[in-house]
Design a protein around this motif. Sequence first.
Motif, PDB file in Angstrom:
ATOM      1  N   ALA A   1       0.804  -1.222   0.000  1.00 16.22           N
ATOM      2  CA  ALA A   1       0.000   0.000   0.000  1.00 16.22           C
ATOM      3  C   ALA A   1       0.836   1.271   0.000  1.00 16.22           C
ATOM      4  N   ASN A   2       2.147   1.152   0.281  1.00 13.33           N
ATOM      5  CA  ASN A   2       3.010   2.341   0.238  1.00 13.33           C
ATOM      6  C   ASN A   2       3.666   2.537  -1.121  1.00 13.33           C
TER       7      ASN A   2
ATOM      8  N   SER B   1       3.552   3.772  -4.955  1.00 11.94           N
ATOM      9  CA  SER B   1       2.834   4.812  -5.695  1.00 11.94           C
ATOM     10  C   SER B   1       2.105   4.215  -6.906  1.00 11.94           C
TER      11      SER B   1
ATOM     12  N   GLU C   1      -0.287   5.297  -3.966  1.00 11.17           N
ATOM     13  CA  GLU C   1      -0.580   4.583  -2.724  1.00 11.17           C
ATOM     14  C   GLU C   1      -2.061   4.256  -2.536  1.00 11.17           C
ATOM     15  N   THR C   2      -2.934   5.211  -2.826  1.00 11.98           N
ATOM     16  CA  THR C   2      -4.366   4.970  -2.584  1.00 11.98           C
ATOM     17  C   THR C   2      -4.901   3.853  -3.466  1.00 11.98           C
ATOM     18  N   LEU C   3      -4.401   3.757  -4.684  1.00 15.52           N
ATOM     19  CA  LEU C   3      -4.843   2.690  -5.584  1.00 15.52           C
ATOM     20  C   LEU C   3      -4.505   1.327  -5.001  1.00 15.52           C
TER      21      LEU C   3
ATOM     22  N   GLU D   1      -3.741   0.571  -1.942  1.00 13.72           N
ATOM     23  CA  GLU D   1      -4.451   0.368  -0.687  1.00 13.72           C
ATOM     24  C   GLU D   1      -5.861  -0.143  -0.959  1.00 13.72           C
ATOM     25  N   ALA D   2      -6.526   0.455  -1.950  1.00 15.18           N
ATOM     26  CA  ALA D   2      -7.887   0.038  -2.299  1.00 15.18           C
ATOM     27  C   ALA D   2      -7.898  -1.369  -2.888  1.00 15.18           C
TER      28      ALA D   2
ATOM     29  N   TYR E   1      -7.258  -3.831  -0.088  1.00 19.45           N
ATOM     30  CA  TYR E   1      -8.401  -3.840   0.837  1.00 19.45           C
ATOM     31  C   TYR E   1      -9.422  -4.900   0.426  1.00 19.45           C
TER      32      TYR E   1
ATOM     33  N   ASN F   1     -15.826  -1.388  -1.121  1.00 21.73           N
ATOM     34  CA  ASN F   1     -14.675  -0.577  -1.501  1.00 21.73           C
ATOM     35  C   ASN F   1     -15.035   0.892  -1.681  1.00 21.73           C
TER      36      ASN F   1
ATOM     37  N   TYR G   1     -13.216   4.142  -0.089  1.00 20.79           N
ATOM     38  CA  TYR G   1     -12.303   4.896  -0.944  1.00 20.79           C
ATOM     39  C   TYR G   1     -13.000   5.808  -1.947  1.00 20.79           C
TER      40      TYR G   1
ATOM     41  N   MET H   1     -12.231   5.805  -7.013  1.00 16.74           N
ATOM     42  CA  MET H   1     -11.115   4.925  -6.689  1.00 16.74           C
ATOM     43  C   MET H   1     -11.535   3.464  -6.739  1.00 16.74           C
TER      44      MET H   1
END
Length: 296
Positions: free
Chosen positions: A25-26, A28, A30-32, A34-35, A38, A101, A105, A109
């Motif tokens: 999740a870290n 780049s 990052e949010t993608l 992480e989602a 998840y 999801n 997010y 996302m």
Amino acid sequence: MKIEDYLGKRREEVDQFLDAQVPQANTSPETLYEAIRYSLLAGGKRIRPILTIAAAEAVGTPPKALLPVACAFECIHTYSLIHDDLPAMDNDDFRRGKPTNHKVYGEAMAILAGDGLQTMAFELCSRPDLVSDVEPSCQVQIIYELAVGSGNQGMVGGQVLDMLAENQTVAIGDLQKIHVHKTGKLIRASVRAGALLSGANDTQLEHLTGYAEDIGLAFQIADDVLNVTGTREELGKDANTDAERGKQTYPSLYGLEGAKKLALDCVDRAIQRLELFDDKADPLRDIARYVVIRRS
């Protein structure tokens, strides 16, 4: 080995591979990631990748590429769940016991996470370091199976038919067509991919294809029944949503007991398809029975 132990072992292998191969999740952006993580790592039965593994084992000695190919089917399945849950589709709040999801997010996302998982599936089937022990012609055939099973003549096409049938009177033949595409085609592809990886001959592939078609229908009928009889705790999502959305289901056409019998008939046919295989196909036989007795 008991089916619960087999499923648990294979599920752990799938989870470990996905955790290792999907960027952390870290990474780049990052949010993608992480989602993606998840939803992908939120648990689940992992039936499709396990079917790929079990089919390959039934035929012969699987190559090292088996796990990447099997996990490609889980990527496709999870992407479909993320998109199914969106407000424009089924508008669900929970999946696998967690907020969906898009609830965490946002819709944009969630769409992109699904898109990322879809393309990741094809990456897993074609990445040189993961599938180097598979002949290029076999790789192409497996990618074709994945594309057809998940695309406009498979899962996506079935979703369209399912949406168009909401609040409509649907004949049994039309309902079966919806579910053959929506659920069955990806299950069919997962079994065929495993068989192809282990070098199945035409007769073996034909019988395994019939097996997959039968359990694909049994799986969907069981899902329809569970939507009526299951609890939110068992399902990991809200129950009775099919009726609320005006969906035609097997229980609505056959009644609960009639639907259960239809699913068991499918299982009997599926197991008969495996008569030419020895005890290495026992996991496939046990999975066929499992799909209609599960509670989630």
